[in-house]
Design a protein around this motif. Sequence first.
Motif, short mmCIF file in Angstrom:
data_model
loop_
_atom_site.label_atom_id
_atom_site.label_comp_id
_atom_site.label_asym_id
_atom_site.label_seq_id
_atom_site.Cartn_x
_atom_site.Cartn_y
_atom_site.Cartn_z
N THR A 23 0.85 -1.19 0.00
CA THR A 23 0.00 0.00 0.00
C THR A 23 0.89 1.25 0.00
N GLU A 26 2.40 1.66 3.38
CA GLU A 26 3.56 0.80 3.63
C GLU A 26 4.81 1.37 2.99
N ALA A 38 0.33 6.06 10.79
CA ALA A 38 -0.14 4.69 10.59
C ALA A 38 -0.26 3.91 11.90
N GLY A 42 -2.35 -0.20 9.18
CA GLY A 42 -2.96 -0.44 7.86
C GLY A 42 -4.27 -1.19 7.92
N CYS A 49 -3.01 7.93 8.50
CA CYS A 49 -2.24 7.81 7.26
C CYS A 49 -2.94 8.60 6.15
N CYS A 86 -3.38 3.71 3.52
CA CYS A 86 -3.39 2.25 3.73
C CYS A 86 -4.38 1.55 2.82
#
Length: 106
Positions: A23, A26, A38, A42, A49, A86
């Motif tokens: 994502t 990430e 985050a 996620g 995020c 996310c």
Amino acid sequence: MPKITFIDPTGTAHTVEAEIDSTVMEGAIKNGVPGIEAECGGACACATCHVYVDEAWLERTGEPVAMEQDMLDFAFDVRANSRLSCQIKVTEELDGLVVTVPDKQG
């Protein structure tokens, strides 16, 4: 790997490479992009995020689903182009994506 550019609240650009099927969040976390907290890792269970998708990329990133829309209610300064990073899957088509990190996370 696709490159994603994050514009932080000071206007500084951070371009990172993100793995396909990961994502956007990430990619930010793995590369230390400032402003992406985050906290839920996620799971779409917070709004830390939050990003603003550049207008040119809105069609390719798609619309937020109902669960994401609910979480965006907890974000600060939500706009029409707000997304939770996310929930944006990295694909080859997102190479060059530009998102802006808000001043404050939810």
